[in-house]
Design an enzyme around this catalytic site. Structure first.
Site, PDB file in Angstrom:
ATOM      1  N   GLU A  46      42.796  12.476  22.983  1.00 14.15           N
ATOM      2  CA  GLU A  46      43.055  11.280  22.188  1.00 14.15           C
ATOM      3  C   GLU A  46      42.515  11.436  20.761  1.00 14.15           C
ATOM      4  OE1 GLU A  46      41.854   9.698  26.361  1.00 14.15           O
ATOM      5  OE2 GLU A  46      41.594  11.510  25.145  1.00 14.15           O
ATOM      6  N   ALA A 158      46.989  52.853  55.189  1.00 16.58           N
ATOM      7  CA  ALA A 158      45.833  53.102  56.044  1.00 16.58           C
ATOM      8  C   ALA A 158      44.710  53.807  55.285  1.00 16.58           C
ATOM      9  CB  ALA A 158      46.244  53.936  57.257  1.00 16.58           C
ATOM     10  N   SER A 162      46.655  51.126  47.205  1.00 14.39           N
ATOM     11  CA  SER A 162      47.258  49.809  47.007  1.00 14.39           C
ATOM     12  C   SER A 162      47.891  49.634  45.632  1.00 14.39           C
ATOM     13  CB  SER A 162      46.193  48.718  47.201  1.00 14.39           C
ATOM     14  OG  SER A 162      45.151  48.857  46.248  1.00 14.39           O
ATOM     15  N   ARG A 178      45.314  33.470  36.390  1.00  9.83           N
ATOM     16  CA  ARG A 178      43.866  33.554  36.169  1.00  9.83           C
ATOM     17  C   ARG A 178      43.455  32.657  35.005  1.00  9.83           C
ATOM     18  NH1 ARG A 178      42.037  39.966  36.403  1.00  9.83           N
ATOM     19  NH2 ARG A 178      42.314  40.269  38.670  1.00  9.83           N
ATOM     20  N   LEU A 198      38.191  41.478  36.609  1.00 14.56           N
ATOM     21  CA  LEU A 198      38.484  40.068  36.909  1.00 14.56           C
ATOM     22  C   LEU A 198      38.695  39.217  35.666  1.00 14.56           C
ATOM     23  CD1 LEU A 198      36.048  39.352  39.896  1.00 14.56           C
ATOM     24  CD2 LEU A 198      38.423  40.121  39.966  1.00 14.56           C
ATOM     25  N   ARG A 201      43.568  40.152  30.757  1.00 19.35           N
ATOM     26  CA  ARG A 201      43.691  41.303  29.849  1.00 19.35           C
ATOM     27  C   ARG A 201      45.012  41.360  29.094  1.00 19.35           C
ATOM     28  NH1 ARG A 201      41.538  43.050  34.578  1.00 19.35           N
ATOM     29  NH2 ARG A 201      43.537  43.832  35.359  1.00 19.35           N
ATOM     30  N   GLU A 288      41.058  35.842  44.848  1.00 14.42           N
ATOM     31  CA  GLU A 288      41.907  37.031  44.974  1.00 14.42           C
ATOM     32  C   GLU A 288      41.472  37.948  46.112  1.00 14.42           C
ATOM     33  OE1 GLU A 288      43.341  38.997  41.524  1.00 14.42           O
ATOM     34  OE2 GLU A 288      42.858  37.335  40.188  1.00 14.42           O
TER      35      GLU A 288
END
Length: 356
Positions: A46, A158, A162, A178, A198, A201, A288
C-alpha cells in the site's frame, strides 16, 4: 484485483515473515498507483502504491490483496496511510489472521468513512498466502514437496547415477520454484551425498532462500558448499538433542543457525522441525528430499503440496525409489492429494497436487 494478486506474487519467497501483498490504486477508471511488498517485508504494498499515486489517490479506490495492517511496527499502519491519502474505497479479499490486525484494519477504514468491500477473489488470495495464514493459525509453514523421477518413480540407477533424469527446462522451473519459497530443505543424507548449494543460480533473485538441512547428529561436511557459503546465504540446520558440542560450535562459527528439535523414535520429529521453522518466521518451505525425509513428512501428514516432474525414462526395480518406506498396510492409509495442474515442460511432465 487480478492485477493486484499478480503483483503480490512477485513477492513470494522474498517477504517473510510478512505476507506477499499487491496493491493497485484506481481513480476514475485509470490505474494511478501499483505496488507489492518489498524484499524483507517492507515497504508494504500500500505504501508503495500510494507513493506512486501521489495526490491522485484522493478520491480513489485501493485494491489490496490482504487486509491493510492496523498496528505500529517498523512502519506506520497501512490503514492510516490509506486514510491520510484520501482513498474513499478499499476492496480486499481477506481478513488478515495475524492477531495484531484481524479485522482492526478494516474497522479503522470504516471508522474514517471509507467504504470497505471484502470477498472478491478470496480463494485465489488465500492460495497465494496460504503459508502466511497457516503459520499464523497452527505455527508451521506451508510445505511443498518436490519429486523429480523416472516414469517408474525412480530417482537414480542402482549405482546412484541421477544426473540428469529430467531435462534442462524442468531444472529451470525448479530454480524458479525455489525462488518463490522462503526456504529450500533437504535431509542430511542428501547434503552428505550430493554436496548441494541449494541456491537459485539461473537468475539473481531479490532474496536467496534459506538453506535448511535436517540432520539429527549434525554430521555434515564442514568443508562442503553449504559450510563454505553459510555467511553469504543463510544455512539453518535442524538437529536433535545431545548433539556433539564441538559440531555445534563449528557450525555456529561458520555462520549457521542451529535449531534443536524433538525426536520421533530415532529420527527428528518432522512436526518439530516445521514448528521451529515457523517460529523463525518462515511461511513457505520447498523440500527437495531425499527419499527418507520426504517419506517422513508424508507419513506425518505434513505435506501441503506435491510438485512432480516425470521423465520419459524407465530405470526398473533396481533403481533407487523416490520415497522411503511409509509403513502402509492398506491403501486407505496412503496420503491423498488432488490434482490442480499438469503441463508439459520440455520433454518432461509437471504435475502439481494439493492436500485432499
Amino acid at each position: 484485483m487480478r492485477l493486484a494478486l499478480s503483483l503480490g506474487r512477485r513477492g513470494l519467497g522474498n517477504t517473510w515473515p510478512n505476507p506477499a501483498v499487491g496493491c493497485v490504486i484506481v481513480r476514475e477508471g485509470r490505474i494511478v498507483g501499483r505496488g507489492w511488498t518489498a524484499p524483507g517485508g517492507r515497504p508494504h504494498a500500500e505504501t508503495q502504491a500510494l507513493a506512486q499515486a501521489g495526490d491522485l489517490a484522493r478520491g480513489a479506490t485501493a485494491y489490496v490483496t490482504l487486509e491493510p495492517c492496523s498496528h505500529h511496527g517498523q512502519t506506520p499502519p497501512c490503514s492510516q496511510a490509506l486514510i491520510d491519502a484520501g482513498v474513499v474505497r478499499v476492496v480486499s479479499p481477506l481478513t488478515d489472521n495475524d492477531p495484531r490486525v484481524s479485522g482492526q484494519g478494516f474497522d479503522m477504514l470504516r471508522a474514517a468513512g471509507i467504504e470497505v468491500k471484502t470477498g472478491l477473489l478470496a480463494d485465489e488470495a488465500m492460495r497465494d498466502n496460504a503459508g502466511f495464514f497457516q503459520r499464523n493459525a497452527i505455527g508451521r509453514p506451508w510445505l511443498t514437496l518436490k519429486l523429480a523421477n523416472s516414469f517408474d518413480g525412480r530417482i537414480a540407477t542402482a549405482s546412484g547415477e541421477s544426473q540428469w533424469i529430467t531435462g534442462a527446462q524442468a531444472r529451470q522451473v525448479v530454480q524458479a520454484q525455489r525462488a518463490m519459497h522462503d526456504a529450500v530443505m533437504v535431509g542430511g543424507g542428501t547434503a552428505r551425498a550430493d554436496d548441494p548449494s541449494l541456491n537459485v543460480r539461473s537468475f539473481t533473485p531479490a532474496r536467496q532462500p534459506v538453506r535448511v538441512v535436517i540432520s539429527r547428529h549434525l554430521d555434515l561436511p564442514l568443508m562442503g558448499n553449504l559450510a563454505r557459503t553459510a555467511k553469504d546465504v543463510p544455512v539453518w540446520i535442524c538437529h536433535g538433542p545431545g548433539t556433539d558440542p564441538n559440531l555445534l560450535e563449528a557450525w555456529t562459527g561458520l555462520g549457521a543457525i542451529l535449531l534443536e528439535c524433538r525426536l520421533q523414535g530415532r529420527q527428528i520429529d518432522p512436526a518439530s522441525a516445521l514448528e521451529n521453522l515457523g517460529a523463525q518466521g518462515l511461511t513457505r518451505v520447498f523440500c527437495e528430499g531425499g527419499g527418507m525425509l520426504a517419506a517422513s513428512f508424508l507419513a506425518a501428514d505434513l505435506v501441503d503440496e506435491l510438485v512432480g516432474f516425470t521423465a520419459g525414462v524407465a530405470l526398473g526395480a533396481e533403481g533407487r525409489p523416490s520415497l522411503g518406506a511409509l509403513g502402509l498396510d492398506r491403501l486407505s492409509q496412503a496420503p491423498r492429494f488432488d490434482l490442480i495442474e499438469t503441463r508439459r515442460v520440455g520433454s518432461d511432465v509437471l504435475h502439481r497436487w494439493q492436500r485432499a
